[in-house]
Design a protein around this motif. Structure first.
Motif, mmCIF file in Angstrom:
data_model
loop_
_atom_site.group_PDB
_atom_site.id
_atom_site.type_symbol
_atom_site.label_atom_id
_atom_site.label_comp_id
_atom_site.label_asym_id
_atom_site.label_seq_id
_atom_site.Cartn_x
_atom_site.Cartn_y
_atom_site.Cartn_z
ATOM 1 N N HIS A 33 0.436 75.410 21.997
ATOM 2 C CA HIS A 33 0.915 74.213 22.697
ATOM 3 C C HIS A 33 2.078 74.544 23.631
ATOM 4 O O HIS A 33 2.194 73.966 24.716
ATOM 5 C CB HIS A 33 1.339 73.149 21.679
ATOM 6 N N ALA A 34 2.930 75.476 23.192
ATOM 7 C CA ALA A 34 4.050 75.882 24.040
ATOM 8 C C ALA A 34 3.604 76.825 25.152
ATOM 9 O O ALA A 34 4.149 76.806 26.262
ATOM 10 C CB ALA A 34 5.132 76.548 23.190
ATOM 11 N N VAL A 35 2.596 77.629 24.860
ATOM 12 C CA VAL A 35 2.173 78.681 25.786
ATOM 13 C C VAL A 35 1.269 78.156 26.910
ATOM 14 O O VAL A 35 1.349 78.632 28.047
ATOM 15 C CB VAL A 35 1.438 79.787 24.982
ATOM 16 N N THR A 36 0.458 77.176 26.615
ATOM 17 C CA THR A 36 -0.525 76.704 27.597
ATOM 18 C C THR A 36 0.092 76.302 28.933
ATOM 19 O O THR A 36 -0.378 76.740 29.996
ATOM 20 C CB THR A 36 -1.357 75.546 27.008
ATOM 21 N N PRO A 37 1.164 75.489 28.964
ATOM 22 C CA PRO A 37 1.750 75.158 30.273
ATOM 23 C C PRO A 37 2.402 76.341 30.966
ATOM 24 O O PRO A 37 2.434 76.403 32.200
ATOM 25 C CB PRO A 37 2.785 74.076 29.936
ATOM 26 N N ILE A 38 2.898 77.298 30.199
ATOM 27 C CA ILE A 38 3.490 78.498 30.800
ATOM 28 C C ILE A 38 2.426 79.308 31.526
ATOM 29 O O ILE A 38 2.610 79.735 32.672
ATOM 30 C CB ILE A 38 4.178 79.348 29.711
ATOM 31 N N VAL A 39 1.299 79.503 30.857
ATOM 32 C CA VAL A 39 0.197 80.260 31.464
ATOM 33 C C VAL A 39 -0.305 79.550 32.719
ATOM 34 O O VAL A 39 -0.553 80.186 33.749
ATOM 35 C CB VAL A 39 -0.943 80.453 30.441
ATOM 36 N N LEU A 241 -5.265 82.613 24.199
ATOM 37 C CA LEU A 241 -5.626 81.648 25.234
ATOM 38 C C LEU A 241 -6.409 82.301 26.368
ATOM 39 O O LEU A 241 -7.339 81.705 26.921
ATOM 40 C CB LEU A 241 -4.357 80.997 25.779
ATOM 41 N N LEU A 242 -6.049 83.531 26.700
ATOM 42 C CA LEU A 242 -6.624 84.196 27.875
ATOM 43 C C LEU A 242 -7.757 85.158 27.534
ATOM 44 O O LEU A 242 -8.353 85.751 28.430
ATOM 45 C CB LEU A 242 -5.522 84.943 28.633
ATOM 46 N N LYS A 243 -8.034 85.303 26.238
ATOM 47 C CA LYS A 243 -9.116 86.196 25.825
ATOM 48 C C LYS A 243 -10.431 85.720 26.418
ATOM 49 O O LYS A 243 -10.804 84.561 26.313
ATOM 50 C CB LYS A 243 -9.211 86.227 24.296
ATOM 51 N N GLY A 244 -11.125 86.596 27.048
ATOM 52 C CA GLY A 244 -12.338 86.259 27.785
ATOM 53 C C GLY A 244 -12.114 86.510 29.252
ATOM 54 O O GLY A 244 -12.891 87.211 29.902
ATOM 55 N N LEU A 245 -11.007 85.975 29.782
ATOM 56 C CA LEU A 245 -10.596 86.356 31.138
ATOM 57 C C LEU A 245 -10.132 87.801 31.122
ATOM 58 O O LEU A 245 -10.365 88.562 32.063
ATOM 59 C CB LEU A 245 -9.480 85.433 31.629
ATOM 60 N N ILE A 246 -9.455 88.172 30.033
ATOM 61 C CA ILE A 246 -9.039 89.562 29.814
ATOM 62 C C ILE A 246 -9.514 89.989 28.430
ATOM 63 O O ILE A 246 -9.753 89.168 27.551
ATOM 64 C CB ILE A 246 -7.499 89.713 29.876
ATOM 65 N N GLY A 247 -9.619 91.291 28.234
ATOM 66 C CA GLY A 247 -9.776 91.830 26.899
ATOM 67 C C GLY A 247 -8.405 92.007 26.281
ATOM 68 O O GLY A 247 -7.402 92.150 26.986
ATOM 69 N N ILE A 248 -8.329 91.993 24.957
ATOM 70 C CA ILE A 248 -7.070 92.221 24.264
ATOM 71 C C ILE A 248 -7.291 93.227 23.143
ATOM 72 O O ILE A 248 -8.408 93.414 22.675
ATOM 73 C CB ILE A 248 -6.470 90.923 23.697
#
Length: 453
Positions: A33-39, A241-248
């Motif tokens: 919830h905190a990270v989504t607007p930052i991304v 949140l970004l997994k899929g756009l990038i690999g981790i």
């Protein structure tokens, strides 16, 4: 200081063991919830968002997002000679170990005229994250960069938070020891950004308006294919949140040490190792598994004494008294092995009689440290192994960072007409069994075979 979980006389399933063992509370989902607007902000506003977020979270606005070459060189010049030599030894040993992880292409002849080749191809570009919060981690530069370089990654960039305590020409940039480690490894693309915003910057890329134009154009941090490296819960949330756009590599949680020890272990060694991991983070987990109540009592005394005397005493005591740390009493070593295999520690020490044989029975651990003279801190810096390891029990299905983390296996299939004809009817049969007749027709169009039924 350490709580006690007494499992003697019990016969618990793996599920019951996992529920009974100490574990840190680590809610990546809540951090989303905190990270989504930052991304989203970084994706939309790029460099300006990164600068504002650095002021907000790191207390400093970088002069430049990409660290200039002369600043990197200056950091290396200022590096303490002993630290430089220690980093060089760490690099040398890491290269030695990771060089043996390189995969070779393999061609299998399935039939005359029919081959399948597995090619190992490095990812095109990676973003390597190096934390910079409670501690400074130049060792994480080594652990990220060395396997990527050996894998043959042609483009890599490092991100680490800017440090407000830096002064002079280093002001607003990552810690100088981190910059020096990058310089030693030949990494020249380093960004002064941390946390979730660093992961977002790597995933989306951004026009670096803080840099001098090149041939009249604004330099750009290009998006990466893969992001690796440890970080806090917000870094882990951004990766999720970004997994899929990038690999981790993984969603790394707080560090963990489990020590499986018997009555012959030196309590001072065990206590020193438990404290060493506790100084990473108030959420760090330090767990002793033993069948000896005498050892448990001696370790408790030594841990209390060492925790009060160590530099980061408050942090260590918080970690050791938290629900993630404690002593687990078991009936015997077999029961102890069942416990540590259920726990799946990031770092597992075996300090028992015939410790190599006991270690050989471990199935779930990020890394196993065998015997009295193999403390976890050796692996953190200079064993040659990698210290970017699975946490939170993920060692039951995941591995630590390695050369293979940066490679992709690609199957190359080459059949001639005779080889296709030989197996074609089987392809047709299976295609019909799956009610996908056009699959079979793609074969018979080449071979002239009659469709079976």
């Amino acid at each position: 200081m350490l709580s006690t979980t007494d499992l003697r006389g019990t016969d618990l399933s793996v599920t019951e063991l996992r529920a009974a063992l100490p574990r840190a509370e680590y809610d990546v989902e809540a951090a989303l919830h905190a990270v989504t607007p930052i991304v989203a902000d970084v994706a939309e506003r790029g460099a300006e968002a990164l600068l504002e977020l650095a002021e907000r979270f790191d207390g400093v606005r970088p002069q430049r997002l990409r660290v200039p070459a002369e600043v990197m060189q200056r950091a290396l010049e200022l590096l303490d000679p002993d630290v430089r030599r220690a980093l060089e030894v760490s690099i040398e040993r890491a290269r030695l170990v990771h060089a043996d992880q390189v995969r070779t292409d393999t061609t299998t002849q399935v039939s005359p005229g029919g081959t399948v080749t597995e090619r190992w191809v490095p990812v095109d570009r990676v973003g390597l994250y190096v934390p910079g919060g409670l501690a400074v981690y130049p060792s994480s530069v080594v652990m990220n960069v060395v396997p990527a370089q050996i894998a043959g990654v042609s483009s890599l960039a490092v991100a680490s938070p800017p440090q407000r305590d830096n002064a002079g020409e280093l002001a607003g940039y990552p810690h100088p020891t981190i910059l020096a480690a990058c310089a030693l490894l030949g990494v020249d693309e380093v960004y002064a950004t941390g946390g979730a915003q660093a992961v977002a910057a790597f995933a989306h890329g951004f026009d670096d308006t803080t840099a001098e134009p090149v041939d009249g154009r604004v330099p750009r941090c290009e998006p990466v294919s893969l992001v690796t490296g440890p970080g806090n819960v917000y870094v882990a949330a951004a990766k999720r949140l970004l997994k899929g756009l990038i690999g981790i590599d993984s969603e790394a949680g707080p560090t963990e040490i489990a020590v499986l020890a018997d009555a012959g272990a030196d309590p001072e060694h065990v206590a020193a190792d438990l404290v060493s991991q506790a100084e990473h983070d108030p959420l760090a987990a330090s767990v002793l598994v033993t069948d000896s109540t005498e050892l448990a009592a001696a370790v408790e005394e030594a841990v209390t004494r060492r925790a009060l005397a160590t530099k980061h005493s408050e942090r260590v005591q918080t970690a050791l008294t938290g629900p993630q740390s404690g002593v687990v009493l078991v009936d015997d070593l077999d029961a102890g092995l069942a416990v540590v295999n259920a726990y799946g520690a990031e770092h597992l020490e075996i300090i028992t009689a015939d410790s190599p044989a006991v270690a050989a029975r471990v199935r779930n651990a990020g890394a196993v440290f065998v015997g009295t003279y193999s403390p976890v801190s050796l692996g953190d810096y200079a064993a040659g192994s990698n210290h970017v390891l699975p946490t939170g029990g993920c060692a039951c299905h995941s591995s630590g960072l390695s050369v293979q983390s940066f490679l992709r296996g690609i199957h190359v299939i080459h059949y001639d007409e005779q080889a296709l004809t030989e197996v074609g009817q089987h392809v047709v049969t299976l295609a019909e069994a799956e009610d996908l007749p056009a699959h079979g027709e793609a074969v018979t169009a080449r071979t002239g075979q009659t469709v079976g039924r």
